[in-house]
Design an enzyme around this catalytic site. Structure first.
Site, PDB file in Angstrom:
ATOM      1  N   ARG A 194      33.378 -29.352  19.980  1.00  0.00           N
ATOM      2  CA  ARG A 194      32.643 -29.450  21.096  1.00  0.00           C
ATOM      3  C   ARG A 194      32.427 -30.946  21.523  1.00  0.00           C
ATOM      4  O   ARG A 194      32.573 -31.292  22.545  1.00  0.00           O
ATOM      5  CB  ARG A 194      31.130 -28.934  20.815  1.00  0.00           C
TER       6      ARG A 194
ATOM      7  N   TYR B 207      31.476 -26.785  49.247  1.00  0.00           N
ATOM      8  CA  TYR B 207      31.835 -25.204  48.448  1.00  0.00           C
ATOM      9  C   TYR B 207      30.500 -24.667  48.235  1.00  0.00           C
ATOM     10  O   TYR B 207      29.400 -25.354  47.718  1.00  0.00           O
ATOM     11  CB  TYR B 207      32.378 -25.859  47.145  1.00  0.00           C
TER      12      TYR B 207
ATOM     13  N   ASP C 276      34.793 -34.430  45.594  1.00  0.00           N
ATOM     14  CA  ASP C 276      35.265 -33.470  45.395  1.00  0.00           C
ATOM     15  C   ASP C 276      36.626 -33.478  46.003  1.00  0.00           C
ATOM     16  O   ASP C 276      36.702 -33.188  46.965  1.00  0.00           O
ATOM     17  CB  ASP C 276      34.474 -32.080  45.675  1.00  0.00           C
TER      18      ASP C 276
ATOM     19  N   LYS D 272      42.071 -25.136  40.491  1.00  0.00           N
ATOM     20  CA  LYS D 272      42.783 -24.555  41.565  1.00  0.00           C
ATOM     21  C   LYS D 272      44.252 -25.346  41.605  1.00  0.00           C
ATOM     22  O   LYS D 272      45.082 -24.995  40.611  1.00  0.00           O
ATOM     23  CB  LYS D 272      41.991 -25.109  42.833  1.00  0.00           C
TER      24      LYS D 272
HETATM   25  C1  LIG Z   1      36.704 -23.570  43.095  1.00  0.00           C
HETATM   26  C2  LIG Z   1      36.110 -24.786  43.735  1.00  0.00           C
HETATM   27  C3  LIG Z   1      35.078 -25.491  43.002  1.00  0.00           C
HETATM   28  C4  LIG Z   1      34.191 -24.872  41.868  1.00  0.00           C
HETATM   29  O1  LIG Z   1      35.301 -24.514  40.639  1.00  0.00           O
HETATM   30  P1  LIG Z   1      35.120 -23.502  39.596  1.00  0.00           P
HETATM   31  O2  LIG Z   1      36.176 -23.767  38.611  1.00  0.00           O
HETATM   32  O3  LIG Z   1      35.414 -22.136  40.259  1.00  0.00           O
HETATM   33  O4  LIG Z   1      33.780 -23.662  38.826  1.00  0.00           O
HETATM   34  C5  LIG Z   1      34.564 -26.654  43.416  1.00  0.00           C
HETATM   35  N1  LIG Z   1      34.627 -27.180  44.451  1.00  0.00           N
HETATM   36  C6  LIG Z   1      35.772 -26.731  45.328  1.00  0.00           C
HETATM   37  C7  LIG Z   1      36.255 -27.489  46.548  1.00  0.00           C
HETATM   38  C8  LIG Z   1      36.466 -25.746  45.077  1.00  0.00           C
HETATM   39  O5  LIG Z   1      37.584 -25.067  45.503  1.00  0.00           O
END
Ligand SMILES: *Cc1c(COP(=O)(O)O)cnc(C)c1O
Length: 373
Positions: free
Chosen positions: A47, A99, A171, A196
């Protein structure tokens, strides 16, 4: 070193113990001490730190030009860690089209802990400035935004934050470090849903924070990461690390295909508006041209006739898979208002496309068929 080379080589070297060229997956939760009680490799308990996670973090930091990266079990775990580093009474400014999970965690989790937030239209830096209060400690950016691909002037937002004594977080999930490098524009932290494009195959959930400096803030976030425990498994770290290595050619194809799809949609009679910063008449185009290398693989399109017409297009699509998420090899189509539910701000006729790695002609033929009905 150029980013294409870093993507392949960062955090990657033949394993000194075995010579294995591919990164080993270290599943062990604990690590042996020597006779003196020392930890010869510095690892104690998974961890806190794990060799496969360390390799992933070593790969992530230089991609964004940061000193340090922290890997998390999901994008939202990374986002949550950032908000957990703030204090009750602090104020956050976030985009009104953030998001949905980012907005949801601020409203439904952190508000209860005394963290207040304002959601503003970030296409106009004046609106960000107007939302600053004496308690503002963090400005959260997401550009291009979800789902309407609105573009925020990152450098202007970072200047507003700096003069307010607040942090800027971006982000960068949709753009990836290949297309946009927020730390170079004076942002303090870059957040990624590695789920992603970075992992890129729709088969692993992960998140990351990359910080410009390995200072007090990094130490605070590392504490939240390791003691809070929202860490990714060694196998998940390996999956994300493996995906990163092919990001450059994948992203090139995502961008090529999205440009073709957006241009096709823009000429179609059943289409009201196409949201894609790569189109020269898109409201975000000039700003995107300044801060992005290319415009990414996400396209949003508003269909004439609102939700029923948009849902009919989704139903007729054959090659585009009807599913949420983005950044994988296959193209996806989704009616955002239905997915997000009654609180959604998405226009009724809006479809979000994650343009994949198929041949662009096949994607366009599928959309042409779906639009004609
Ligand atoms: C998918 C996504 C998130 C969240 O990510 P997870 O892995 O689903 O928790 C945050 N910001 C954007 C722009 C995303 O496309």
């Amino acid at each position: 070193m150029r980013i294409e080379t870093l993507l392949v080589h960062a955090g990657h070297a033949p394993d000194p113990a075995t010579g294995a060229v591919s990164l080993p997956i270290h599943l062990s939760t604990n690590f042996a001490r020597d006779a003196d009680g020392n930890l010869p490799h510095g690892f104690l308990y998974s961890r806190s730190e794990n060799p496969t996670r360390r390799a992933l973090e070593a790969a992530l930091a230089p991609l964004e030009g940061g000193e340090v990266a922290l890997a998390f079990a999901s994008g939202m775990a990374a986002t949550t860690a950032v908000f957990q580093s703030l204090s009750p009474g602090d104020h956050v400014i976030a985009p009104n089209d953030a998001y949905y999970g980012t907005a949801k965690v601020l409203r439904e989790v952190f508000e209860q802990w005394g963290l207040s937030s304002s959601f503003v239209d970030m296409t106009n830096p004046g609106d960000i400035e107007a939302a600053v209060t004496p308690r503002t400690r963090l400005i959260w950016l997401e550009t291009p935004s979800n789902p309407t691909l609105a573009v925020t002037d990152i450098a202007a937002a970072a200047r507003i934050a700096a003069s307010a004594g607040a942090l800027t977080v971006c982000d960068n999930t949709w753009a990836t470090p290949l297309l946009q490098r927020p730390l170079d524009l004076r942002v303090d932290i870059v957040m990624h849903a590695t789920t992603k494009y970075l992992a890129g195959h729709g088969d692993v959930t992960g998140g990351a924070l990359v910080l410009r400096e390995d200072g007090e803030l990094a130490a605070r976030l590392r504490l939240i990461q390791t003691v809070g425990g929202g860490v990714p498994s060694p196998f998940d770290c390996w999956m994300v690390h493996r995906g990163i290595r092919t990001l450059a050619p994948r992203m090139r194809t995502h961008c090529d295909n999205a440009e073709r799809v957006a241009a096709f949609l823009a000429t179609h009679r059943t289409v009201e508006v196409v949201h894609y910063p790569g189109l020269s008449d898109d409201p975000g185009h000039e700003m995107a041209k300044r801060q992005m290398a290319r415009y990414g693989g996400m396209v949003a399109v508003q269909i004439r006739g609102g939700a029923p017409a948009a849902l009919a297009v989704v139903a007729r699509a054959q090659l585009f898979t009807r599913a949420t998420s983005l950044g994988g090899p296959e193209s996806l189509i989704e009616h955002r208002a239905s997915v997000e539910g009654p609180a959604s701000r998405a226009p009724a006729g809006l479809l979000r496309l994650s343009v994949g790695l198929e041949h662009a002609d096949d994607l366009i033929e599928d959309l042409d068929h779906a639009l004609k009905g």
